[in-house]
Each structure stands twice: as structure tokens, then as C-alpha cells.
Design a protein around this motif. Sequence first.
Motif, short mmCIF file in Angstrom:
data_model
loop_
_atom_site.label_atom_id
_atom_site.label_comp_id
_atom_site.label_asym_id
_atom_site.label_seq_id
_atom_site.Cartn_x
_atom_site.Cartn_y
_atom_site.Cartn_z
N ALA A 100 42.64 28.84 -28.06
CA ALA A 100 42.63 29.86 -29.11
C ALA A 100 43.48 29.45 -30.31
N SER A 101 44.45 28.54 -30.07
CA SER A 101 45.33 28.12 -31.15
C SER A 101 45.21 26.63 -31.46
N SER A 102 44.21 25.96 -30.88
CA SER A 102 44.07 24.51 -31.06
C SER A 102 42.63 24.17 -31.37
N THR A 103 42.46 23.14 -32.20
CA THR A 103 41.12 22.63 -32.50
C THR A 103 40.87 21.31 -31.78
N ALA A 104 41.78 20.91 -30.89
CA ALA A 104 41.65 19.62 -30.24
C ALA A 104 40.52 19.58 -29.23
N PHE A 105 40.21 20.73 -28.62
CA PHE A 105 39.14 20.77 -27.64
C PHE A 105 38.51 22.16 -27.66
N ASN A 106 37.35 22.24 -27.04
CA ASN A 106 36.64 23.52 -27.02
C ASN A 106 35.80 23.59 -25.76
N ILE A 107 36.07 24.58 -24.92
CA ILE A 107 35.26 24.81 -23.72
C ILE A 107 33.95 25.45 -24.18
N THR A 108 32.86 24.70 -24.11
CA THR A 108 31.59 25.17 -24.66
C THR A 108 30.68 25.80 -23.61
N ASN A 109 30.99 25.56 -22.33
CA ASN A 109 30.18 26.19 -21.29
C ASN A 109 31.08 26.50 -20.11
N LEU A 110 31.26 27.79 -19.86
CA LEU A 110 32.11 28.27 -18.78
C LEU A 110 31.26 29.16 -17.88
N ALA A 111 31.09 28.72 -16.63
CA ALA A 111 30.21 29.45 -15.71
C ALA A 111 31.04 30.21 -14.68
N TYR A 112 30.48 31.35 -14.26
CA TYR A 112 31.14 32.17 -13.23
C TYR A 112 30.19 32.32 -12.04
N PHE A 113 30.73 32.03 -10.86
CA PHE A 113 29.94 32.15 -9.64
C PHE A 113 30.49 33.33 -8.83
N SER A 114 29.73 34.41 -8.82
CA SER A 114 30.21 35.62 -8.13
C SER A 114 30.32 35.39 -6.63
N SER A 115 29.50 34.47 -6.09
CA SER A 115 29.56 34.21 -4.65
C SER A 115 30.90 33.61 -4.24
N PHE A 116 31.51 32.89 -5.18
CA PHE A 116 32.83 32.32 -4.92
C PHE A 116 33.93 33.05 -5.66
N ASP A 144 54.67 35.07 -19.46
CA ASP A 144 55.53 35.80 -18.53
C ASP A 144 54.71 36.30 -17.35
N ILE A 145 55.39 36.45 -16.22
CA ILE A 145 54.71 36.97 -15.03
C ILE A 145 54.08 38.33 -15.30
N SER A 146 54.73 39.10 -16.16
CA SER A 146 54.23 40.44 -16.44
C SER A 146 53.06 40.46 -17.42
N THR A 147 52.65 39.29 -17.93
CA THR A 147 51.54 39.24 -18.89
C THR A 147 50.26 39.73 -18.23
N PRO A 148 49.55 40.64 -18.85
CA PRO A 148 48.30 41.14 -18.25
C PRO A 148 47.26 40.03 -18.10
N ASP A 149 46.34 40.22 -17.17
CA ASP A 149 45.24 39.28 -17.00
C ASP A 149 44.43 39.17 -18.29
N LEU A 150 43.87 38.00 -18.51
CA LEU A 150 42.93 37.83 -19.62
C LEU A 150 41.56 38.31 -19.19
N ASN A 161 27.43 32.88 -22.65
CA ASN A 161 26.17 33.64 -22.77
C ASN A 161 26.19 34.93 -21.96
N SER A 162 27.38 35.49 -21.76
CA SER A 162 27.49 36.76 -21.05
C SER A 162 28.41 37.68 -21.82
N THR A 163 28.11 38.97 -21.77
CA THR A 163 28.99 39.95 -22.41
C THR A 163 29.95 40.59 -21.42
N SER A 164 29.69 40.41 -20.13
CA SER A 164 30.58 40.95 -19.10
C SER A 164 31.79 40.04 -18.95
N THR A 165 32.95 40.63 -18.74
CA THR A 165 34.18 39.85 -18.60
C THR A 165 34.70 39.91 -17.18
N VAL A 166 35.50 38.92 -16.85
CA VAL A 166 36.14 38.83 -15.54
C VAL A 166 37.64 38.65 -15.78
#
Length: 831
Positions: free
Chosen positions: A254-270, A221-227, A233-238
Motif C-alpha cells: 500500500a505504501s510501496s511501488t516496488a512490487f504488486n500482488i496482481t492475483n490473490l486467490a482464496y480457497f475456502s476449503s482450506f 501492534d498486537i491490538s491492530t484489527p484484522d485487515l 476479482n471478488s468483492t467479498s473480503t476475508v
Amino acid sequence: MAKADTATPTPVSINFDVEGATSTIFSQASLSVPACTTPNNATSTVNGFCAFGSAGLPVDASWSSSGAFVTGINGVAGDSSNFWLWFLNGDAAQVGIDSYMLQPNDTVLWALGREPLKISLTTTTPKVNATSTVTVLGFDPIKFDFEPLPNATITGTSLITDSNGKAAIVPTSTAPFNISVTATGFISSRQFTITPQPERITLTIRDGTTTPFSGSVNLPDISTPDLQVAPTNSTSTVAVPARSVLGVLENLQASSTAFNITNLAYFSSFNSFIINCLAVPSTNPNPNCNNWTDAVNGVYPGVGVDHQLLKDGDVVYLFFGSPHQTILSKSSVSTGEAFTATAQQYDLTSGTYKPLTGVTLGVGTPNPFPTPFTELATSTVDSNGRATFTLNTAGSFKVGIKNDFYFPTTSLTVTNPGGAGGGVVHSTLDISAALNFIVKNQKSDGSFDSPFSTDWTAVAFAGADPGAAKAKLRTYLLTTTPQLSSVTDYERHAMALMALNINPYSDTSINYIKHITDSFDGTQIGTSDDNDDIFALIVLEHAGFSSADDIIKKEAAYVLSKQQPNGSWDNSPDMTGAAILALGGLFDIPGVNADLGKSVGYLFSTQKPDGGWGNPDSTSWVQTAINGIIEAHTPGFQTESAWTSSRGFYPTDALASAQQQIDGGVSSANRVWSTSYAVVAASGKSWVTLLQSFAKPAAPSGGGAGASTNIAGGSNSAVKAATTTATSTLPVLPINQASSTPPTSTPPILPIFNPVATTSTTTLAVLPSKPKIHKSVAHIISHPSGPAVLGASTQQPINPQPPQPQAQDQHPPGFWHSVWNSIANFFSNLF
């Protein structure tokens, strides 16, 4: 005389309401109305007037030949300004109440002083954020019809109707809610339940030919809060919007075993995330990294996956690869040598790359930002996305699409020709990258896109072990019966089984060797073509047969009879290479030695300046034969330098130039099996040493039709099967599927010949001084111990009933070297 039917009519259940000017007098759903008589009709019928009696309501009415005219109900009388009206199923009734015969589930309304409303909704199950329009009509007693009613209130919302009697309801969540309509001077409407449906997108995740997920996904839903998402390898969340591409992927995984994001990077500059690595556990536990691309409705967003917000009906793809790519016909060329570059675009629907037209390709060198790409040459592409270049400058360059600002690019090496190695930089096929490409195309059951690709991949996996993928393929071969028709189908499949240490006699439900020998007519196997005979020799020599067997003698004689005057078989380098391997262990059969010498001369005469034989498939088969020649320690042919082309290149250089750096696969129309061919060629091993040997099954006591008893002489009444050409370009056939289980044990390996001991080394021997030895004979001796191979197998295949070792060759040590020396001397003098 027959009696008249006097049966009483069955009662009818209706909805019955009586509304006064200020309040409801009576309201009941499912009121049972029995038959009654009226002053105008002495016959019992279930007519509308009967409902008053069922409801216990006294009625004042005047009767005429037209029927009853109701003037009062339950003591409430009309007057000259307000009189009782009745409505049937939402509309003003057009007949007298006593004249209408009630039907089950009718809705009957009597009204005085207030008029009814008529409500319609475009849907009671709208999508979230989609509009459901409510239309309100009020009864006008003067016009005696329903008219649009403005300013009516939609209870359960804050809406009122406009001048057209309409109001737009837009649900913002999937929570159900009720509405009704009220208006001054009108009877309030009944209640309606609105059940909003979630918004949906279509999502496809594709890794090569593997599609771990494809289907509909509910949007939050549109009213769903941000994740709150933490980079790897970071404890800080965005904060990530739940309705973004990344938000949907996070919720889905979270509810599927078909795939798994194993490396998710965050670029603060962008202020943005990027998916670096994603694993598909069912096919490849090792994730692919650094080239995941998303597309929404066929468009590649200009924002990160956490900023691309989705709406109902969006079609989303996430795939490993680039939207555009450039492939080269050769990755290494000499100055003055033409090569073709092809621009391709990713087709989201099929998951394949197709020609990209209307763009310009360029060759040059990249520079640090912001300096632009330095162009050496450019060309617009033709209708097939191709452009041909010829460069006169040596060096390392990049080739890419100018319109994409040369991202991504493909590497190109241009060298100065320099004779026997002078000025030439040699390259080799990256076996690890090639295996990774093959594994990415493996199906979940262990097979590949066709029986052809599946079988040749098995041979490749014997030459270079990819690990779990090999075990899956082996289990598939053990448990699945393929659809085979021709003799060469059975020969090819037998090679695949032998390559993975599966007994072709007994480890599966089919005796594949018997299918081959049953096609022997006393002279040859299959059709009059030689390909089925060449591959029959390769298989049978690993299935307990030797030159002492009549079938081998006659097959060898037949194959020799098909050799062309120029030394080739079928004027084909690949079939000539296969024939060399087939005849290599049959020195004691007349004619083999000299004829193989001519075949090597043919291969030298047809070698191209780039070191290959015109295409990756033919080059792979010839190089596989060369591997066999090297395995035999043939004097003058102990290293690949003996096969130096006119421009100083080796066959392995040609194979390396056909490998695409973008994914590791070989460039061809059928990339999986072409890459499998190339892996074997680059492994340094031949089919002779890659295939495990198995003994003939013992014949039953007292005689029988065993595999070795049905093939002698010309008395065999075998059925000859139609044969598919066994060259390096066989057609694709249908495929079956099965599950996979890792192998656990191994039978003894049975060499065909007495091997000559060897030591693996990465140093190439120097070519002997006699240049004409290049045209000398090359002959194959089986050698189980070959050069070290990248990813060599440490797993031990399953074989619950190991075959008995066959008697080994009894020639004294050095015998084969003596044979080779005599042949080499003969041909050095000849040429």
C-alpha cells in the motif's frame, strides 16, 4: 609579591529536594547555588550547605570539627527516632554537607520520616511485546543501604513488585506511557517515560535475480484489527491478521511501488489465501505466477500466508520458485541413453539453487490423488545431488524427488531410436520461455550479470524480440562505456551494438572498430590465436569492409592457415562454426571454398547421437552456423534434416533437451549467456543476418587517420592487445550500469551480399537421396530475410545519423546458387 587569588567561585546548578514525613518542603530543579562561607570555613566555596541559603530555607545545625549536623530545616526538626539524612545522586551521602563541593547537575535530597526509593529499568525503549523489568529498592536506615522493596506500586500500570522488588512491564503498543513508583513510608519516585519500539522483521522479496524489496518492516501492534482482504476479482473480503505474512505484504504494498500482488486467490476449503501472481514493475511488467513460496526463519510454513503469524526478529523470504527442484541434463533421450538428474534446494541467502543431498530421485508417472506416483526407476543422489538413469522404456515421464512426494517434477521424453527420423519425436527450444528466463535476470539498468552476458543477450534480442527488455538493453549499450581490455572484448561488444542497430563507429563514445583495426599488425589481429581473427572478420564484414580490403584478405588468409587437418579450427565445434560464418562471404579469396567443405565434414564427424556437440554452448554455435547455411539455400542443406544424427535427432533437439521446463533457461554453469546462445540458434538466424551493417566513416579531406586509412598492408603500427578466447565459454567480466529508453527510428539495413529471395515456411524439406552429401561443403551467404521468428521485433532502433549504404555485390542473380551447386557436386563425388 603576587596578590592572592580572591576570585569568587562560579555558582553551580543542582536539583534540590527537601522531603518531610508527610509532604514535600522544597523541590526545585536547576537551583543556582552561589558560594558561601560556613562557621567552619571562612573561605567562600560552593558547598552543599550553601543550597539552603539559595532555597531560602532556615536551617538548624550543630557544628563541630567534623562539620555540620542538620537538626531542623524550615522549622521541621528531627528527633531521636527520625533525623534528617541527605542523599547525593540517589545514594546515601558519605560526607558532611558542608564538606561536599557541589558539581553541576548534582541531585541533593534531604529526607525526614520517609525514605527514598531507587528505581532502575532494563530499558525505557523496549520492543512491543518485549519485557522491560523495573527494579525497586527502598532505603533501610538501620542497614544504611538500599534493599529490594516488595509490594511497591508501579503507577501507570497495574503492577506491584515481587519479593525481589521487581516487576515486568510488557508494552502492547508503540504508544509512549509514564510510570512512577509509590510505597508506604517512602518518597514517591520521579516519573519515567517508556517509549516502546515497534517489533521488526526482515523481509526479502526475490523474483529470479531481481530483489524488489529487502529490508526491515515494522510489525503492527498486537491490538491492530484484522485487515479485510478481498481475493482478486471478488468483492467479498476475508479477515486477515495484520501480523501475518500476507497482512505485512498488504500493508507494505500500500505504501510501496516496488512490487504488486496482481492475483490473490482464496480457497475456502482450506480457509486460506495463496499468492498466485506478483509483478515487479521496475524490471518486468508481466507478473510471474503460480510458484511464489514463503519461508520464515529458514522454514517453509505448513500454513497459508494469512495464517503464518510473525514476531519480532523473524526473517521472511518470498521468492518465485520451489524450495526443491529437479533439473535434467537432457529433457529428451533415447532408450538406452543415460541422462543425469540433479536434486537442488533453494538457498534463501544467495537466491540460487544448490545441490540437495540425502534424497532419492525417481522417474515415473503421476496418478490422480490418492493413487501414489508410479515409479519406473529410483536412485539415491551422490554428494553433488546427482543420479544417473538409463531407461529402456519409451514414453513421457516425470522426474522428481521421492522425499517430496514427487512435487514438483520435471518432464522427460524417452523415444525409441529410429534412424533418420523414424520413431523420433523432434522438439524445439521454447523461445518464449527462454526469453522470459533471460528477462527475469535483467538488472534495472538494462544490463545483465557481466559484460559477457550483456553482449550476447543483445545478439539474442536481435534474434527474438522480448519487447521492453530489448529497449532497456539498447539504452544501456548506448549510454554505458564497458570496461574492455582484449581485442575479443571489443569484437564481442561491437557485435552487441550492431545486433541492436547501434553504429559501432559513432553512436557511442568509443569507436570500437578502430580498436579492432588498430590491433592489425599487417598479418593478423591480436595474439597468435585465431579466435580474435575469426570474430574480427565477422565484425569488419558488417563495418564496411570487404574482400577488396587488404585487412580482410590477410585476416582470411591467416584464419585459413589456422585450420586443422581434420577441417576444424582449434579442434572445437563452436569455433569451427564461428569460422564458417566468418569466411562465408569471402568466396573470392583463394582457399575459402575447399577449406569450408572440410570444416563441414568435421562437424558431421563430431556430432553426438543426441544431435548436439557435447554441450549446449557448442551446439548453439554450430546450429547458428547451420542457420547461416540454411539462409544461403545451400543445395542439400536447406533444412535441418540434413544434420540428422546417428539416432535420428537434430541439433535443435539437443538444444530443446537442455532447456529446463521449470524456468525456461538452458542448463549450464552460466545460464544467461548459454540461454542467449540457444535463443539465437533456435531463431533460425545466424550472426551474419542478425548484425546490422554500417559503412566506414568518410576520411577527412586532405588525408587523415580515419578508420579506413589506418589498416592497409604491413605498414600499420597498431598495438596488439592481449586476447581473451572467443569461444562459447568466455570468462565473466565486470559490468557497468545505465538507464534505458525505448528506441524510435532505424537506418537502412545494408546487406553484405545480394540475397536470394526466400519464403518462410514451417515445413522441412526432404533430405536429398544421396546420403554422402551430408559430408559436403556448406558455405554461408548473408541473407537478411530469414525464417519467421517468435516475437520478432516491430520496434525501430534509434540512430540519429544513419550510415550511407555501401555498394552491394554486383554478381548476377543465381551466381551464389551456381557456386553452391558446384561445391555440392564436388563433395558428393568426393565422399
